[in-house]
Scaffold this motif. Structure first.
Motif, mmCIF file in Angstrom:
data_model
loop_
_atom_site.group_PDB
_atom_site.id
_atom_site.type_symbol
_atom_site.label_atom_id
_atom_site.label_comp_id
_atom_site.label_asym_id
_atom_site.label_seq_id
_atom_site.Cartn_x
_atom_site.Cartn_y
_atom_site.Cartn_z
ATOM 1 N N TYR A 35 -1.075 14.322 3.434
ATOM 2 C CA TYR A 35 -1.565 12.977 3.781
ATOM 3 C C TYR A 35 -0.562 11.979 3.218
ATOM 4 C CZ TYR A 35 -4.266 8.761 4.468
ATOM 5 O OH TYR A 35 -4.653 7.504 4.882
ATOM 6 N N HIS A 36 0.003 11.154 4.091
ATOM 7 C CA HIS A 36 0.981 10.168 3.636
ATOM 8 C C HIS A 36 0.574 8.767 4.041
ATOM 9 C CE1 HIS A 36 3.672 13.290 2.271
ATOM 10 N NE2 HIS A 36 3.759 13.824 3.470
ATOM 11 N N LYS A 57 -1.153 3.216 -5.684
ATOM 12 C CA LYS A 57 -2.228 3.546 -6.636
ATOM 13 C C LYS A 57 -1.985 3.059 -8.070
ATOM 14 C CE LYS A 57 -4.096 6.789 -3.573
ATOM 15 N NZ LYS A 57 -5.375 6.728 -2.971
ATOM 16 N N VAL A 115 2.568 8.755 -4.339
ATOM 17 C CA VAL A 115 1.501 7.743 -4.274
ATOM 18 C C VAL A 115 0.331 8.143 -5.179
ATOM 19 C CG1 VAL A 115 -0.239 6.685 -2.773
ATOM 20 C CG2 VAL A 115 2.141 6.778 -2.037
ATOM 21 N N ILE A 116 -0.020 9.414 -5.174
ATOM 22 C CA ILE A 116 -1.087 9.861 -6.080
ATOM 23 C C ILE A 116 -0.513 10.355 -7.410
ATOM 24 C CG2 ILE A 116 -2.729 11.769 -6.469
ATOM 25 C CD1 ILE A 116 -4.019 11.185 -3.956
ATOM 26 N N ASP A 150 6.490 12.116 -2.119
ATOM 27 C CA ASP A 150 5.442 11.102 -2.058
ATOM 28 C C ASP A 150 4.661 11.152 -3.370
ATOM 29 O OD1 ASP A 150 3.323 9.455 -1.566
ATOM 30 O OD2 ASP A 150 2.852 10.261 0.424
ATOM 31 N N THR A 206 0.862 -1.195 0.000
ATOM 32 C CA THR A 206 0.000 0.000 0.000
ATOM 33 C C THR A 206 0.895 1.241 0.000
ATOM 34 O OG1 THR A 206 -0.017 0.207 2.411
ATOM 35 C CG2 THR A 206 -1.790 -1.113 1.436
ATOM 36 N N GLY A 207 0.260 2.366 -0.286
ATOM 37 C CA GLY A 207 0.983 3.624 -0.193
ATOM 38 C C GLY A 207 1.411 3.914 1.242
ATOM 39 N N SER A 208 0.573 3.514 2.200
ATOM 40 C CA SER A 208 0.918 3.740 3.612
ATOM 41 C C SER A 208 2.187 2.974 3.983
ATOM 42 C CB SER A 208 -0.226 3.286 4.528
ATOM 43 O OG SER A 208 -1.400 3.994 4.261
HETATM 44 C C1 LIG Z 1 0.039 11.049 -1.003
HETATM 45 C C2 LIG Z 1 -0.432 9.778 -0.389
HETATM 46 N N1 LIG Z 1 0.445 8.997 0.285
HETATM 47 C C3 LIG Z 1 0.082 7.832 0.832
HETATM 48 C C4 LIG Z 1 -1.216 7.384 0.743
HETATM 49 C C5 LIG Z 1 -1.614 6.079 1.362
HETATM 50 O O1 LIG Z 1 -1.826 5.128 0.382
HETATM 51 P P1 LIG Z 1 -2.737 3.834 0.706
HETATM 52 O O2 LIG Z 1 -4.136 4.329 0.843
HETATM 53 O O3 LIG Z 1 -2.527 2.948 -0.489
HETATM 54 O O4 LIG Z 1 -2.214 3.239 1.952
HETATM 55 C C6 LIG Z 1 -2.164 8.138 0.059
HETATM 56 C C7 LIG Z 1 -3.554 7.689 -0.076
HETATM 57 O O5 LIG Z 1 -4.416 8.308 -0.621
HETATM 58 C C8 LIG Z 1 -1.762 9.379 -0.522
HETATM 59 O O6 LIG Z 1 -2.632 10.174 -1.148
#
Ligand SMILES: Cc1ncc(COP(=O)(O)O)c(C=O)c1O
Length: 443
Positions: free
Chosen positions: A151-152, A275, A249-250, A247, A123-125
């Protein structure tokens, strides 16, 4: 013209199956997910196709959530579907390395400008959690600098928000909800976003900082003119000997094939992904400079950090992701097209708001957009006062009732499957809904 109450009533009437599911679910399932609307029941989605989703009652919606931003090609893209089907016939989970992993690793290595090495997670988290750990392991320091409005992901190291009573130039944090250990508070340094005071804070705290970490584009506040800020941030981190991370992720493979790094011409030491990279299946990845990423191998003289996970790099995700990135790589025109559609959407909505003196605005970067229900300058999330307002909630309700799903998290996206006619409908529904809210006196 419809009032919010009228829209809600209509929506309730046409979502009877969702209402039934909601009743059954309430008995057994405690969902941590926020409901997207102020409705007596959520709307449950049954299936997706291209740029559309269909709920349990077969109502059709233009989908601007696209799986919280991950379906860059739309739902059930045939190449991704084929890759998943092929992998399921061969076995989809082995634990140890599969032949599928290198396909996606090569695409990431090539597509992420800073990627000398790649590590997969789920996951991104997880990706941001591992990036923080790698930076701490590499530097021997503990503090991570993040920007207000960030948001990370959902791990404890990222569950902090700006204390609204704190100074703009040196913001302080509050835990995001209960259950976040207070002992972790001092491990986060919050920096003001798009504000030069951040550079002074980094210089002041450089000996404690493992990493300065920023979203490629804040999804809570998508701004186009970020190149100068990110470039200077890069330089300040270099000058201070602090690792700099983006980051993605998005933004990765969304705001450009090479993400924010390509779009804004900035190269970090480490970047995180999720994502789009998984082609719709759960994924996370960390990429970065070889010497930093080496900490994951455990080879770097006592500096090894743990990363792992049963499902990390699983073959099903790897194949879906490789199909998605492979298609995006072969079709750069997708980015040009989405850029134009995103700009047309935002220009039309913003023009309409100005003409009709509606205090609302759309912020947009390529295919990412976000509605704010206030006018005037928004530099950072400190300027946003309309979150959770009656106008905002009413807007999402009107849109859903008129066949457009805008996620309740406000982060919305176009995907390659959205046609010009879909954009026309989005403009019509957004502007019509805003006008109705104005007529009802909600601004
Ligand atoms: C910039 C960013 N980092 C990390 C995450 C976390 O990703 P995940 O929801 O896959 O854990 C998100 C989720 O929207 C995000 O927008």
């Amino acid at each position: 013209m419809a009032t919010i109450d009228e829209s809600r009533e209509e929506l309730i009437a046409k979502t009877a199956a969702s209402q039934r599911i909601s009743g059954e679910r309430a008995e057994i399932l405690n969902s941590g997910l926020a409901a997207n609307l102020e409705m007596p029941h959520p709307v449950f989605i049954e299936r997706g196709a291209g740029g559309y989703v269909y709920d349990a009652d077969e109502n059709e919606y233009i989908d601007t959530s696209v799986g919280f931003g991950l379906h860059m090609l739309g739902h059930v893209h045939p190449e991704i579907e084929e890759a998943i089907e092929k992998r399921t016939r061969l076995g989809w989970m082995f634990g140890i390395h599969s032949t599928s992993q290198m396909k996606l690793a090569n695409l990431l290595h090539e597509g992420s400008p800073c990627a000398e090495r790649v590590v997969f997670c789920n996951t991104g988290s997880e990706a941001t959690m591992y990036a923080f750990r790698a930076a701490r392991g590499f530097s021997g320091r503990d503090k991570i600098a993040l920007f207000d409005g960030f948001y990370h992901g959902a791990h404890d190291y990222g569950m902090w928000m700006t204390d609204p009573s704190s100074s703009r130039k040196a913001p302080d944090v509050l835990p995001m909800g209960h259950g976040i250990p207070g002992a972790l508070k001092d491990l986060t340094l919050l920096l003001p976003y798009r504000n030069r005071a951040a550079f002074d804070l980094i210089r002041e705290h450089k000996d404690e900082l493992a990493l300065v970490f920023v979203e490629g584009v804040q999804s809570s506040n998508p701004q186009n003119n970020l190149g100068g800020f990110l470039g200077e941030l890069r330089e300040v981190c270099r000058e201070c000997g602090v690792l700099f991370g983006i980051d993605e992720v998005i933004t990765g493979f969304r705001v450009a094939y090479g993400g924010a790094q390509e779009r804004f011409g900035v190269q970090p030491d480490i970047a995180t992904y999720g994502k789009v990279v998984g082609g719709g299946l759960p994924v996370g990845a960390i990429t970065g400079r070889a010497d930093v990423m080496e900490v994951f191998t455990g080879l770097g003289a006592n500096r090894g950090v743990f990363s792992g996970g049963t499902f990390s790099g699983n073959p099903l995700t790897m194949e879906a992701g490789a199909a998605a990135l492979g298609h995006l790589k072969a079709h750069p025109e997708i980015y040009v097209d989405l850029e134009a559609k995103g700009a047309r959407l935002a220009d039309s909505v913003n023009g309409f708001c100005e003409e009709n003196q509606i205090p609302a605005q759309m912020k947009q970067v390529g295919s990412m957009f976000h509605m704010f229900f206030q006018n005037g300058e928004i530099n950072s999330m400190r300027d946003v006062v309309s979150l959770g307002s009656a106008a905002e909630k009413g807007f999402y309700l009107h849109c859903l009732n008129r066949g457009v799903l805008v996620p309740g998290t406000q982060r919305a996206f176009l995907c390659a499957a959205h046609s010009e006619a879909d954009v026309d409908k989005l403009i019509e529904v957004f502007c019509g809904s805003l006008k109705d809210l104005q007529s009802e006196g909600l601004f």
